[in-house]
Write a protein that holds these residues in place. Structure first.
Motif, short mmCIF file in Angstrom:
data_model
loop_
_atom_site.label_atom_id
_atom_site.label_comp_id
_atom_site.label_asym_id
_atom_site.label_seq_id
_atom_site.Cartn_x
_atom_site.Cartn_y
_atom_site.Cartn_z
N GLY A 26 -56.02 -56.12 16.99
CA GLY A 26 -55.50 -56.66 18.10
C GLY A 26 -56.37 -58.12 18.51
O GLY A 26 -55.45 -58.87 18.98
N ALA A 27 -57.66 -57.68 18.17
CA ALA A 27 -58.54 -59.13 19.07
C ALA A 27 -58.33 -60.50 17.69
O ALA A 27 -57.13 -61.36 17.60
CB ALA A 27 -59.50 -58.65 18.51
N LEU A 28 -58.29 -59.64 16.63
CA LEU A 28 -57.31 -60.73 15.57
C LEU A 28 -56.54 -61.38 15.91
O LEU A 28 -55.96 -62.85 14.97
CB LEU A 28 -57.68 -59.84 13.96
CG LEU A 28 -57.10 -61.00 13.15
CD1 LEU A 28 -58.84 -61.93 12.74
CD2 LEU A 28 -57.52 -60.10 10.84
N ALA A 29 -55.30 -60.54 16.22
CA ALA A 29 -54.00 -60.96 15.99
C ALA A 29 -53.84 -61.57 17.27
O ALA A 29 -53.24 -63.02 17.90
CB ALA A 29 -53.42 -59.79 16.48
N GLY A 30 -54.31 -61.56 19.03
CA GLY A 30 -54.82 -62.67 19.71
C GLY A 30 -55.33 -63.31 19.73
O GLY A 30 -55.34 -64.57 20.55
N LEU A 31 -56.16 -64.30 18.30
CA LEU A 31 -56.27 -65.53 18.06
C LEU A 31 -56.38 -66.57 18.12
O LEU A 31 -56.06 -68.03 18.97
CB LEU A 31 -57.73 -65.22 16.72
CG LEU A 31 -58.83 -64.27 16.73
CD1 LEU A 31 -59.51 -64.40 15.36
CD2 LEU A 31 -60.07 -65.05 18.21
N LYS A 32 -54.82 -66.25 17.41
CA LYS A 32 -53.48 -67.08 17.35
C LYS A 32 -53.45 -68.19 18.87
O LYS A 32 -53.43 -69.41 18.98
CB LYS A 32 -52.52 -67.09 16.79
CG LYS A 32 -51.36 -68.38 16.71
CD LYS A 32 -49.72 -67.92 15.73
CE LYS A 32 -50.18 -67.64 14.51
NZ LYS A 32 -48.98 -67.37 13.77
#
Length: 160
Positions: A124-130
């Motif tokens: 989830g954190a990785l997906a929110g990086l964009k």
């Protein structure tokens, strides 16, 4: 008094807004690398430091609009369109930082610390990086426009 306030305003902008902008813009890439490395890899410390820099200098950055408004009042410029536009853009930049950038940074820091749901939390954190990357870009752009307004001062009496 106006020159003194203006000097403080400029110093606060350089000392506070510069580090926030740099740390916030470095955060997504560093976070992406740290999240990809997983629990075995490094990078979590750098991510925490960048987040802390963003938080601390954002708090110090409150001095920039406070001193700017004080300077504009002393100089009798509060009704100027470029001052009003700068205030609106500064408020927007603060909202982007408080609503978008800092919470997403906190989510990454928590995911790297292992707080929460583990791998799902990291994903989830990785997906929110964009969205975080976009938010830091918007934050930087807003401050760039405010800086240009401070230099160009459209409609000012100095014709600079």
């Amino acid at each position: 008094m106006a020159k003194f306030l203006l000097s403080l305003h400029l110093l606060a902008a350089i000392v506070a807004i510069g580090p926030v902008t740099v740390a916030a813009s470095m955060f997504p890439r560093t976070a992406r690398e740290a999240l990809a490395a997983g629990a075995d890899g490094g990078g979590a410390g750098s991510v925490r430091v960048l987040h802390r820099i963003t938080q601390v200098y954002a708090a110090i950055g409150i001095a920039v609009p406070v001193l700017g408004i004080g300077t504009a009042q002393v100089m009798g410029l509060m009704g100027s369109a470029w001052i009003i536009a700068s205030i609106v853009l500064t408020v927007l930049a603060a909202l982007v930082l408080l609503v978008l950038v800092l919470p997403r940074q906190e989510a990454v820091v928590s995911a790297l610390a292992g707080e929460g749901a583990g791998e799902g939390d990291r994903a989830g954190a990785l997906a929110g990086l964009k969205l975080l990357t976009m938010g830091t870009g918007v934050f930087s752009l807003l401050w760039a426009v405010v800086t240009v307004l401070m230099v160009v001062r459209p409609g000012s009496s100095t014709h600079a």
